[in-house]
Design a protein around this motif. Structure first.
Motif, PDB file in Angstrom:
ATOM      1  N   GLN A  66       0.831  -1.208   0.000  1.00 17.25           N
ATOM      2  CA  GLN A  66       0.000   0.000   0.000  1.00 17.25           C
ATOM      3  C   GLN A  66       0.864   1.256   0.000  1.00 17.25           C
ATOM      4  OE1 GLN A  66      -2.975   1.074  -0.724  1.00 17.25           O
ATOM      5  NE2 GLN A  66      -4.209   0.905   1.133  1.00 17.25           N
ATOM      6  N   GLU A  67       2.020   1.185   0.706  1.00 17.50           N
ATOM      7  CA  GLU A  67       2.884   2.355   0.832  1.00 17.50           C
ATOM      8  C   GLU A  67       3.577   2.719  -0.471  1.00 17.50           C
ATOM      9  OE1 GLU A  67       2.758  -0.188   2.941  1.00 17.50           O
ATOM     10  OE2 GLU A  67       1.688   0.912   4.543  1.00 17.50           O
ATOM     11  N   SER A  71       0.250   8.893  -1.270  1.00 16.27           N
ATOM     12  CA  SER A  71      -0.787   9.192  -0.278  1.00 16.27           C
ATOM     13  C   SER A  71      -0.875  10.703  -0.070  1.00 16.27           C
ATOM     14  CB  SER A  71      -0.467   8.500   1.058  1.00 16.27           C
ATOM     15  OG  SER A  71      -1.405   8.857   2.042  1.00 16.27           O
ATOM     16  N   SER A  73      -3.049  12.236   1.751  1.00 22.65           N
ATOM     17  CA  SER A  73      -3.439  12.478   3.139  1.00 22.65           C
ATOM     18  C   SER A  73      -3.503  11.136   3.858  1.00 22.65           C
ATOM     19  CB  SER A  73      -4.795  13.188   3.222  1.00 22.65           C
ATOM     20  OG  SER A  73      -5.810  12.411   2.604  1.00 22.65           O
ATOM     21  N   LYS A  74      -3.607  11.161   5.175  1.00 19.96           N
ATOM     22  CA  LYS A  74      -3.594   9.943   5.961  1.00 19.96           C
ATOM     23  C   LYS A  74      -4.725   8.993   5.548  1.00 19.96           C
ATOM     24  CE  LYS A  74      -3.467   8.238  10.720  1.00 19.96           C
ATOM     25  NZ  LYS A  74      -3.533   8.580  12.154  1.00 19.96           N
ATOM     26  N   ASP A  75      -4.379   7.716   5.344  1.00 21.63           N
ATOM     27  CA  ASP A  75      -5.330   6.656   4.982  1.00 21.63           C
ATOM     28  C   ASP A  75      -5.996   6.888   3.627  1.00 21.63           C
ATOM     29  OD1 ASP A  75      -4.810   5.366   7.399  1.00 21.63           O
ATOM     30  OD2 ASP A  75      -6.363   6.519   8.444  1.00 21.63           O
ATOM     31  N   ASN A  76      -5.405   7.733   2.822  1.00 18.11           N
ATOM     32  CA  ASN A  76      -5.936   8.006   1.482  1.00 18.11           C
ATOM     33  C   ASN A  76      -4.814   7.757   0.472  1.00 18.11           C
ATOM     34  OD1 ASN A  76      -7.449   8.828  -0.699  1.00 18.11           O
ATOM     35  ND2 ASN A  76      -7.123  11.013  -0.317  1.00 18.11           N
ATOM     36  N   TYR A  77      -4.991   6.767  -0.399  1.00 20.53           N
ATOM     37  CA  TYR A  77      -3.934   6.375  -1.329  1.00 20.53           C
ATOM     38  C   TYR A  77      -4.427   6.443  -2.770  1.00 20.53           C
ATOM     39  CZ  TYR A  77      -1.455   4.522   2.751  1.00 20.53           C
ATOM     40  OH  TYR A  77      -0.825   4.383   3.959  1.00 20.53           O
ATOM     41  N   ASP A  79      -4.954   5.161  -6.581  1.00 18.33           N
ATOM     42  CA  ASP A  79      -5.355   3.838  -7.071  1.00 18.33           C
ATOM     43  C   ASP A  79      -4.414   3.308  -8.153  1.00 18.33           C
ATOM     44  OD1 ASP A  79      -5.979   5.475  -9.177  1.00 18.33           O
ATOM     45  OD2 ASP A  79      -8.108   4.927  -9.264  1.00 18.33           O
TER      46      ASP A  79
END
Length: 334
Positions: A66-67, A71, A73-77, A79
């Motif tokens: 995922q990293e 990102s 913002s936090k918890d927003n990645y 696609d």
């Protein structure tokens, strides 16, 4: 040929600009490149970008996380992420090897464009998966790069070392196995008939015979086990009580996983163990530099060259790499 530029789109800390241009483009020297920057400035992202795009000689498995996706913002990645590399200065033979995907730069010289596209998708059952495609060719006219062409682009990768001794120890995840399997001693021979397999089979046979033939006070260990096991079966099933000691598998992978590498000196510090590991990794590079005419870029990635090495050792290592580049048939890119 050499990798002249690398562009990152939505990869790690590098986003894609509003006009669709990459978050960062790095222009590379054809021989020696040194990346310097503060922590979290993107040095590893550049190294990993090259490694993800081209793969490694030691065939290490790369799993996207995922990293790896940008990102905002936090918890927003994001696609998706894209990694694009441009190769220039291709020889005629190299141009022939990549003919299907070849293009030309502004000066009319050969050019090869690669792009790795990794996108999050969902199947018909709603399960998310990563769609990974390695393409080559001019933008909007890309096609998949075949396995033979990809193998010409693979890099030699020296990972950042926290504990070099662990990398050279035996085990299922042994790095030493990958290095040795890529060496001509093992790569260019038929594994089933390899001399090392014959040696291990003979050793296993002698060990098995020891347990079958070694008697103490009239008993062998295997007979004692079989006598106990026979009590668990009736007379019709006594054949099932036969047992045999087997030492280990004798395929080449199993043998190599049992190997460790160390020097004859004891209690070496981390710096000396790192140098041993680097020397072992460079076996992969020397394998490809042993012929006069080499097709491909021959890229070597060394991450955190300073790890556990004092300044003099760092300088000697860099001078060694510089001397390698001066050799007559060396077209490597570090």
């Amino acid at each position: 040929m050499y990798l002249s530029s690398l562009s990152l789109f939505n990869f790690r800390q590098f986003s894609t600009n509003n006009d669709g241009s990459p978050g960062v483009t790095v222009y590379l020297n054809p021989t020696f490149n040194l990346l310097v920057g503060e922590n979290d400035s993107g040095k590893t992202a550049i190294i990993d970008g090259i490694r993800y795009l081209l793969g490694s000689v030691s065939e290490e498995y790369i799993k996207f996380n995922q990293e790896d996706f940008y990102s905002p913002s936090k918890d927003n990645y994001s696609d998706h992420f894209y990694i694009e590399g441009i190769f220039t200065d291709l020889s005629d033979k190299e141009a022939g090897a990549f003919l299907e995907w070849l293009s030309f730069d502004e000066e009319g010289k050969y050019s090869l464009r690669l792009i790795l596209r990794v996108e999050k998708r969902k199947n018909e059952n709603g399960i998310e998966y990563l769609d990974r495609r390695l393409l080559a060719g001019e933008e909007d006219f890309e096609s998949r790069l075949d396995v033979e062409a990809r193998n010409l682009l693979k890099v030699t990768y020296l990972k950042p070392l926290r504990d070099a001794s662990a990398e050279l120890k035996p085990g299922f995840r042994s790095r030493l196995v990958h290095i040795l399997k890529a060496h001509p001693t093992f790569k260019n021979t038929e594994q089933e008939n390899h001399r090392l397999i014959e040696v291990m089979r003979e050793a296993n046979k002698q060990i098995e015979e020891y347990f079958e033939d070694e008697y103490i006070e009239g008993h062998s260990l295997i007979n004692d086990i079989e006598n106990l096991l026979s009590d668990f079966y009736d007379n019709l099933d006594q054949s099932k009580s036969k047992a045999k000691f087997e030492v280990s598998q004798t395929d080449l992978n199993s043998i190599l996983r049992k190997l460790s590498l160390n020097t004859e000196d004891v209690n070496l510090g981390l710096g000396n163990l790192n140098l041993l590991f680097i020397a072992t990794e460079l076996l992969l590079l020397n394998n490809y530099l042993s012929t006069e005419e080499i097709i491909g870029p021959n890229i070597t990635l060394i991450e955190e060259i300073e790890a556990h090495l004092h300044t003099q050792a760092q300088i000697r290592l860099i001078k060694f790499l510089e001397e390698e580049l001066k050799k007559e048939h060396n077209n490597s890119q570090f």
